[in-house]
Structure formats: C-alpha cells, structure tokens
Design a protein around this motif. Structure first.
Motif: not given
Length: 91
Positions: A47-49, A80-85, A87-91
């Motif tokens: 997980x990212x801070x 993990x992929x969902x968590x990372x995605x 962070x970037x917001x909704x498409x």
C-alpha cells in the motif's frame, strides 16, 4: 538536454528517494520532446502512503507518461491492482 529537464530529473529522483528509499532510480526524459519518466525500485504490491501517491500523480502531470518498471506480477494480486487503480481516480 536542457538544464530545466536535468534539474527536474534530479529533483524527481531526490523526491522519489525520500518517499520510497534509496533503491529508486528515475530516468527522464524518455523522448526528445521531454515527455516521459521511468521509475524503478518502487514496489506497488505494498500500500502507498498519501505522499507517495501525490508524488506519482505529480510525476504523471509533469512528464505526461509514467512507467513504474520492475513489478513482480506474480505477487501483484487483484486486490492490489484495484487498490493501485483507485489512487488514480475513476475513469
């Protein structure tokens, strides 16, 4: 390479090392236009801070293309992929 690109590359590398550790390297630019950054040494399975997410988003905004190389896809789960995605917001 113009001085501003060199300065930005050095600044980004310092910021990445401060947030992710000394193992991080930043290669920039990836194109003659000044576009792109390749970051290695960042483990996206963890997980990212918030400050790390902000740095990744800032880098994308400034460089217009961001690759985060060296990911262990065997460890990268769907969660993990969902968590990372997210962070970037909704498409």
């Amino acid at each position: 390479m113009p001085d501003t690109i060199v300065d930005l590359s050095t600044d980004l590398e310092h910021r990445f090392k401060a947030e992710f550790g000394d193992q991080v390297t930043v290669e920039r630019p990836l194109a003659a236009s000044g576009m792109g950054a390749r970051v290695t040494g960042v483990d996206l399975c963890e997980p990212l801070r918030p400050a790390q997410v902000e740095l990744l988003l800032d880098t994308l905004a400034h460089c217009r293309l961001l690759t985060i190389a060296g990911q262990d896809l065997g460890r990268f789960s769907l969660a993990g992929f969902e968590r990372f995605a997210n962070y970037w917001g909704a498409p």
